[in-house]
Design an enzyme around this catalytic site. Structure first.
Site, PDB file in Angstrom:
ATOM      1  N   HIS A 171       0.496  -9.461   4.570  1.00 43.37           N
ATOM      2  CA  HIS A 171      -0.609  -8.498   4.531  1.00 43.37           C
ATOM      3  C   HIS A 171      -1.243  -8.553   3.133  1.00 43.37           C
ATOM      4  O   HIS A 171      -0.932  -7.725   2.269  1.00 43.37           O
ATOM      5  CB  HIS A 171      -0.103  -7.094   4.870  1.00 43.37           C
ATOM      6  CG  HIS A 171      -1.200  -6.128   5.260  1.00 43.37           C
ATOM      7  ND1 HIS A 171      -1.239  -5.480   6.472  1.00 43.37           N
ATOM      8  CD2 HIS A 171      -2.302  -5.718   4.598  1.00 43.37           C
ATOM      9  CE1 HIS A 171      -2.310  -4.702   6.533  1.00 43.37           C
ATOM     10  NE2 HIS A 171      -2.972  -4.829   5.413  1.00 43.37           N
ATOM     11  N   ASN A 174      -2.161 -10.766   8.509  1.00 48.29           N
ATOM     12  CA  ASN A 174      -3.171  -9.728   8.651  1.00 48.29           C
ATOM     13  C   ASN A 174      -4.527 -10.217   8.162  1.00 48.29           C
ATOM     14  O   ASN A 174      -4.656 -10.651   7.011  1.00 48.29           O
ATOM     15  CB  ASN A 174      -2.764  -8.484   7.837  1.00 48.29           C
ATOM     16  CG  ASN A 174      -3.767  -7.363   7.996  1.00 48.29           C
ATOM     17  OD1 ASN A 174      -3.904  -6.796   9.079  1.00 48.29           O
ATOM     18  ND2 ASN A 174      -4.492  -7.043   6.931  1.00 48.29           N
ATOM     19  N   GLU A 175      -5.491 -10.177   9.033  1.00 41.39           N
ATOM     20  CA  GLU A 175      -6.898 -10.409   8.688  1.00 41.39           C
ATOM     21  C   GLU A 175      -7.142 -11.620   7.794  1.00 41.39           C
ATOM     22  O   GLU A 175      -7.649 -11.477   6.666  1.00 41.39           O
ATOM     23  CB  GLU A 175      -7.484  -9.161   8.019  1.00 41.39           C
ATOM     24  CG  GLU A 175      -7.405  -7.928   8.866  1.00 41.39           C
ATOM     25  CD  GLU A 175      -8.099  -6.717   8.247  1.00 41.39           C
ATOM     26  OE1 GLU A 175      -8.442  -6.764   7.056  1.00 41.39           O
ATOM     27  OE2 GLU A 175      -8.303  -5.724   8.961  1.00 41.39           O
ATOM     28  N   GLN A 209       0.801  -1.226   0.000  1.00 47.50           N
ATOM     29  CA  GLN A 209       0.000   0.000   0.000  1.00 47.50           C
ATOM     30  C   GLN A 209       0.835   1.279   0.000  1.00 47.50           C
ATOM     31  O   GLN A 209       0.332   2.320  -0.388  1.00 47.50           O
ATOM     32  CB  GLN A 209      -0.949   0.003   1.203  1.00 47.50           C
ATOM     33  CG  GLN A 209      -2.033  -1.064   1.102  1.00 47.50           C
ATOM     34  CD  GLN A 209      -2.978  -1.063   2.277  1.00 47.50           C
ATOM     35  OE1 GLN A 209      -2.737  -1.740   3.264  1.00 47.50           O
ATOM     36  NE2 GLN A 209      -4.049  -0.307   2.196  1.00 47.50           N
TER      37      GLN A 209
HETATM   38  C1  BGC Z   1      -6.615  -3.663   5.914  1.00 47.63           C
HETATM   39  C2  BGC Z   1      -5.879  -2.435   5.429  1.00 47.63           C
HETATM   40  C3  BGC Z   1      -6.837  -1.501   4.725  1.00 47.63           C
HETATM   41  C4  BGC Z   1      -7.912  -1.096   5.709  1.00 47.63           C
HETATM   42  C5  BGC Z   1      -8.923  -0.101   5.166  1.00 47.63           C
HETATM   43  C6  BGC Z   1      -7.933  -3.335   6.596  1.00 47.63           C
HETATM   44  O1  BGC Z   1      -8.815  -4.390   6.433  1.00 47.63           O
HETATM   45  O2  BGC Z   1      -5.798  -4.423   6.753  1.00 47.63           O
HETATM   46  O3  BGC Z   1      -4.828  -2.848   4.597  1.00 47.63           O
HETATM   47  O4  BGC Z   1      -6.213  -0.397   4.170  1.00 47.63           O
HETATM   48  O5  BGC Z   1      -8.620  -2.234   6.102  1.00 47.63           O
HETATM   49  O6  BGC Z   1      -9.673  -0.668   4.164  1.00 47.63           O
END
Ligand code: BGC
Length: 397
Positions: free
Chosen positions: A110, A154-155, A22
Site C-alpha cells: 500500500h 493497492n492502486e 497510515q
Molecule cells: C488510498 C488511501 C487514501 C485514500 C484517501 C486512496 O487512494 O488508497 O490510502 O487514504 O485514497 O486519499
C-alpha cells in the site's frame, strides 16, 4: 414519502479499511518515513498497540469484514531478512480479527517501500518484481491461514501517477516514461504474485485494489474531450484488468472528473462544480453506479475495497454513505456482482500529503474520530448510521 427498503444480497460483506503506514505508528524505515520532502506519519493512530480496541469497536459497529495492510519494511527491513518479531505481531493482529469473526482482506503493498527496494531502483527496476514475489511467498506461508482475500497491490495507477508522473510522492520522479514502466511492472508483479499465492493456496481469492474514477468529457460534443476521458478510463481500468489474473476486482472509488483535452498532457481535470468534501473532491455518488456498470463486462465479483469522504464535522458522511449504497444497490439490480463494501477508513489516519506544507493530519475520513494528542477514539454519529445498515444488511431510504 414512503420509505424504500433496499436489501443487500445474502452474505454481503460490510466493514472498513486502513493501511499500515497510515495507522500503525512507529514505522521509521520505509521510503516515506525517511524522506525529508514530505511529512511523516509518526505515531499515527498507534494502532500497532491499539488494534484490539479498534477491531472491537468495528465489531460493535456491526462490521463483518476488515481490510488492513502489512508493512513490507517491518517484515523485511533488509533484503535477505525476515523479521520474526514483526511477523509475530501481524500474526497476533490477524488471529484477533479471525477470532472476532471478521472476513479479512490483507493488502501486501500500500504505497510504501522498504529502503533497500528504493536503493535497488524501486518499481522501475525489474528486480523489485522478484523481491516482491519473495516477500509475497513469505507472507503467504506466515499468514495464509488467516486471510480470506489478498489484495496484492493497492492502486498501482495512483502510485505510478503521484510518485512518477506528478513526482510529488517518494521517490519524487517526474517522467511519463518512468510512470508507465512502474505501472507495467506493478501489474506484472501482481500477476506473478497471483500465481505464487495460488501455488500455496489454490482456493485463495486474489485481486488488486484499483482506483477508478467516473470520468466524463467536459464538453460532450468535443471529440478531443471524449478522447481524453476514454484515455483516462483505459489507463485506470482496462489496462489494469484486461487479460490479467484475478479472482475479484477491488474497487477504490472517490472521484468524479470532468475531463478536457490538453495538448501538453492529454488530460486536464476541471475544477469541481458541485458540493465538495473537506479534501475539495466533488461529491457525486452516482459516479460509482457508472463505474460499476463499466466493470460488469469483466465478469468477476466486485468488492468495494475503498470509498469514503473527508468530513471533519461529520455533516455529510452518513448521507454520502447512504447515497453511495443506493447507487451500489442499483448496480446490483442491473446484475453487477457486488459482494461487499469497505468504507475508507475505519478511523482518522495519516493522509498522504499532496500539497507542500501538509502535515498529513488535515483530512478526517474516519468512522471513528481520533484525537491525535491523546489518541482517544470517538464514534462519529455517521458510524452508527452505517452500523444499522451493516447489522440489517439493509438500507432504508
Ligand atoms: C488510498 C488511501 C487514501 C485514500 C484517501 C486512496 O487512494 O488508497 O490510502 O487514504 O485514497 O486519499
Amino acid at each position: 414519502m414512503p420509505k424504500k427498503i433496499l436489501k443487500f444480497p445474502k452474505g454481503f460483506l460490510w466493514g472498513a479499511g486502513t493501511s499500515a503506514y497510515q495507522v500503525e505508528g512507529g514505522i521509521v524505515n520505509n521510503d516515506w518515513a525517511v524522506s525529508p520532502n514530505i511529512a511523516k506519519s509518526g505515531q499515527a493512530c498507534d494502532q500497532f498497540h491499539r488494534f484490539r480496541n479498534d477491531f472491537l469497536l468495528a465489531k460493535r459497529l456491526g462490521h463483518n469484514a476488515h481490510r488492513l495492510s502489512l508493512e513490507w519494511a517491518r517484515l523485511q527491513p533488509e533484503k535477505d531478512m525476515w523479521d520474526e518479531k514483526a511477523a509475530d505481531h501481524y500474526l497476533a493482529v490477524l488471529r484477533f480479527l479471525k477470532q472476532k469473526g471478521f472476513t479479512v482482506f490483507l493488502t501486501l503493498h500500500h504505497f510504501t517501500n522498504p529502503l533497500w527496494v528504493t536503493a535497488q531502483g524501486g518499481w522501475q527496476n525489474h528486480a523489485t518484481i522478484e523481491s516482491f514475489k519473495i516477500y509475497v511467498a513469505k507472507a503467504i506461508l506466515a499468514f495464509g491461514h488467516y486471510v480470506d482475500f489478498w489484495v496484492t497491490i493497492n492502486e498501482p495507477n495512483v502510485y505510478a501517477g503521484l510518485s512518477y508522473l506528478e513526482g510529488i510522492w517518494p521517490p519524487f520522479q517526474k517522467s511519463p516514461w518512468h510512470a508507465f514502466r512502474v505501472y507495467r511492472n506493478m501489474l506484472s508483479a501482481h500477476n506473478q504474485a497471483y500465481e505464487v499465492i495460488h501455488g500455496y493456496f489454490p482456493h485463495a481469492k486474489v485481486g488488486m485494489a484499483i482506483n477508478i474514477a467516473h470520468n466524463v468529457p467536459a464538453r460532450k460534443s468535443s471529440k478531443l474531450d471524449n478522447l481524453a476521458a476514454a484515455f483516462s478510463n483505459y489507463f485506470s481500468s482496462d489496462f489494469a484488468l484486461h487479460e490479467k489474473k484475478y479472482d475479484f476486482i477491488g474497487l477504490n472509488h472517490y472521484f468524479y472528473n470532468r475531463i478536457k483535452f490538453d495538448w501538453r498532457r492529454i488530460v486536464k481535470i476541471l475544477p469541481p462544480e458541485g458540493r465538495v468534501s473537506d479534501k475539495g473532491w466533488e461529491i457525486y455518488p452516482r459516479g460509482i453506479y457508472e463505474v460499476l456498470l463499466s466493470l460488469r463486462r469483466y465478469q468477476k465479483p466486485i468488492y468495494i475495497t475503498e470509498n469514503g469522504i473527508a468530513d471533519e464535522k461529520d455533516s455529510w458522511r452518513a448521507s454520502y454513505i447512504k447515497e453511495i449504497l443506493t447507487q451500489i444497490h442499483r448496480a446490483i439490480a442491473k446484475r453487477v456482482d457486488v459482494k461487499g463494501y469497505l468504507y475508507w477508513s475505519l478511523l482518522d489516519t495519516y493522509e498522504w500529503p499532496v500539497r507542500t506544507g501538509e502535515t498529513g493530519y488535515e483530512s478526517k475520513f474516519g468512522l471513528l474520530g481520533v484525537d491525535f494528542s491523546t489518541l482517544k477514539r470517538r464514534i462519529r454519529p455517521s458510524a452508527k448510521a452505517f452500523a444499522d445498515i451493516c447489522r440489517q444488511n439493509t438500507l432504508v431510504v
